[in-house]
Design an enzyme around this catalytic site. Structure first.
Site, PDB file in Angstrom:
ATOM      1  N   LYS A 229       0.813  -1.235   0.000  1.00 15.72           N
ATOM      2  CA  LYS A 229       0.000   0.000   0.000  1.00 15.72           C
ATOM      3  C   LYS A 229       0.836   1.270   0.000  1.00 15.72           C
ATOM      4  CE  LYS A 229      -4.348  -1.888   1.615  1.00 15.72           C
ATOM      5  NZ  LYS A 229      -5.395  -1.951   2.639  1.00 15.72           N
ATOM      6  N   ARG A 263      -3.323 -10.004   5.387  1.00 15.02           N
ATOM      7  CA  ARG A 263      -3.751 -10.052   3.984  1.00 15.02           C
ATOM      8  C   ARG A 263      -2.573  -9.586   3.128  1.00 15.02           C
ATOM      9  NH1 ARG A 263      -6.051  -6.711   0.155  1.00 15.02           N
ATOM     10  NH2 ARG A 263      -7.667  -7.634  -1.139  1.00 15.02           N
TER      11      ARG A 263
HETATM   12  C1  PT1 Z   1      -7.855  -4.398   3.566  1.00 17.59           C
HETATM   13  C2  PT1 Z   1      -8.153  -4.451   2.159  1.00 17.59           C
HETATM   14  C3  PT1 Z   1      -9.226  -5.307   1.774  1.00 17.59           C
HETATM   15  N1  PT1 Z   1      -7.495  -3.736   1.236  1.00 17.59           N
HETATM   16  C4  PT1 Z   1      -9.560  -5.930   4.001  1.00 17.59           C
HETATM   17  N2  PT1 Z   1      -9.897  -6.031   2.712  1.00 17.59           N
HETATM   18  C5  PT1 Z   1      -7.856  -3.821  -0.065  1.00 17.59           C
HETATM   19  N3  PT1 Z   1     -10.248  -6.647   4.941  1.00 17.59           N
HETATM   20  C6  PT1 Z   1      -8.904  -4.665  -0.457  1.00 17.59           C
HETATM   21  C7  PT1 Z   1      -3.099   2.152  -0.976  1.00 17.59           C
HETATM   22  O1  PT1 Z   1      -3.085   3.018  -0.086  1.00 17.59           O
HETATM   23  O2  PT1 Z   1      -6.878  -3.632   4.026  1.00 17.59           O
HETATM   24  N4  PT1 Z   1      -8.552  -5.125   4.438  1.00 17.59           N
HETATM   25  N5  PT1 Z   1      -9.570  -5.393   0.464  1.00 17.59           N
HETATM   26  C8  PT1 Z   1      -7.106  -2.994  -1.104  1.00 17.59           C
HETATM   27  N6  PT1 Z   1      -7.353  -1.608  -0.931  1.00 17.59           N
HETATM   28  C9  PT1 Z   1      -6.342  -0.654  -0.989  1.00 17.59           C
HETATM   29  C10 PT1 Z   1      -6.410   0.495  -0.211  1.00 17.59           C
HETATM   30  C11 PT1 Z   1      -5.233  -0.880  -1.799  1.00 17.59           C
HETATM   31  C12 PT1 Z   1      -5.362   1.396  -0.197  1.00 17.59           C
HETATM   32  C13 PT1 Z   1      -4.186   0.038  -1.818  1.00 17.59           C
HETATM   33  C14 PT1 Z   1      -4.240   1.186  -1.007  1.00 17.59           C
HETATM   34  O3  PT1 Z   1      -2.197   2.017  -1.807  1.00 17.59           O
END
Ligand code: PT1
Length: 284
Positions: A229, A263
């Site tokens: 992230k 995750r």
């Molecule tokens: C998470 C999550 C998810 N993240 C759960 N499910 C994502 N339970 C998808 C960035 O800042 O943390 N927990 N499902 C993916 N979402 C992101 C959000 C991907 C922020 C990248 C960023 O780069």
């Protein structure tokens, strides 16, 4: 090893179960058009299954399948589009491997179809706030992960604001846990996730991360998703494909504080990191 690490803590996921007495990895399987370079449909299921197979071999206990991107800026897709992307993949992964299949969705209709196709876990970044999602999740009788998000994926990173990020996230998750219990979802099927990167600045994310142990103290299994992230990119000034060491460092810090599920994209690296971390954590 103390008693904690030897006592099985089984999370019942439909026909399958996972043991949370030691931290586990949930491998990320994105089924979005941009996640497969040819963009077309031909071979998509086969490639997703091969990716799942690799993550299972590397030690993933759960495979998290998502068709709707929730990355910052992502646009939403229709129900039909999401079903078309994920259901055949859920079915194939659940039939080929013994790992628990998780469905990463906010839509109750997708939850239903996915569980019917073999999913045993619901991962909802909107914490079952969609209309009828609570009722559907209660009826499906599989565990649910409730995640905190401020705003929605398209706009959440524009101007995140909190008076007190730790307190705000705690209050939200407490309310959603209470809503689940009221809807008939038993406590042993509820997990929580502070939602790193979901409507949060770097300082918000770091501050939440530093205090993860306070969520663990509730006695509800904690899921942490920070893999690749932008919070890592901002600290290290590195692009998304160069964030593996940063991701495993955060995985360690999460496990050190008692997180149950990490995750992650990079399953082998994450498994080594958390097993080492947990061995030290459980030492006398
Ligand atoms: C998470 C999550 C998810 N993240 C759960 N499910 C994502 N339970 C998808 C960035 O800042 O943390 N927990 N499902 C993916 N979402 C992101 C959000 C991907 C922020 C990248 C960023 O780069």
């Amino acid at each position: 090893m103390n008693i904690d690490s030897n006592t099985p803590r089984l999370l019942s996921c439909g026909e399958r179960e996972v043991d949370l007495s030691e931290p586990i990895v949930m491998g990320i399987l994105n089924v979005t058009p941009d996640s497969f370079s040819d963009g077309g449909r031909f071979g998509t299921v086969e490639r997703a299954v091969r990716h799942a197979e690799q993550m299972v071999e590397e030690g993933a206990a759960i495979i998290d399948i998502g068709g709707q991107s929730t990355r910052p800026g992502a646009a939403s897709i229709t129900l039909q589009e999401e079903l078309d992307r994920v259901i055949s993949v859920v079915e194939a992964v659940a039939s080929e491997f013994s790992a628990v299949v998780s469905i990463d969705t906010t839509k109750p209709a997708v939850m239903k179809e996915a569980v019917a196709a073999g999913a045993g876990f619901i991962n909802d970044v909107r914490a079952l706030q969609e209309a009828s999602a609570l009722e559907v999740a209660a009826e499906l009788q599989v565990p649910v992960c409730l995640m905190h998000m401020q705003g929605n994926p398209r706009t959440m990173q524009k101007t995140p604001h909190y008076d007190d990020v730790l307190q705000d996230v705690k209050t939200f998750l407490e309310l959603r846990v209470a809503a689940c219990r009221a809807a008939g979802i038993p406590s042993n099927r509820i997990l929580i996730d502070p939602g790193f990167g979901f409507g949060k600045t770097l300082d918000h994310n770091l501050s939440l991360f530093k205090h993860l142990n306070e969520f663990v103290d509730w006695g509800i299994p904690l899921l942490v998703g920070v893999s690749r992230k932008s919070m890592i990119g901002l600290v290290l000034d590195k692009e998304v494909d160069a964030r593996i060491f940063g991701s495993t460092a955060l995985a360690c810090l999460a496990v050190w504080q008692g997180a149950a599920i990490i995750r992650a994209h990079d399953v082998a690296a994450t498994m080594d990191a958390i097993r080492i971390c947990n061995a030290v954590r459980n030492a006398q």
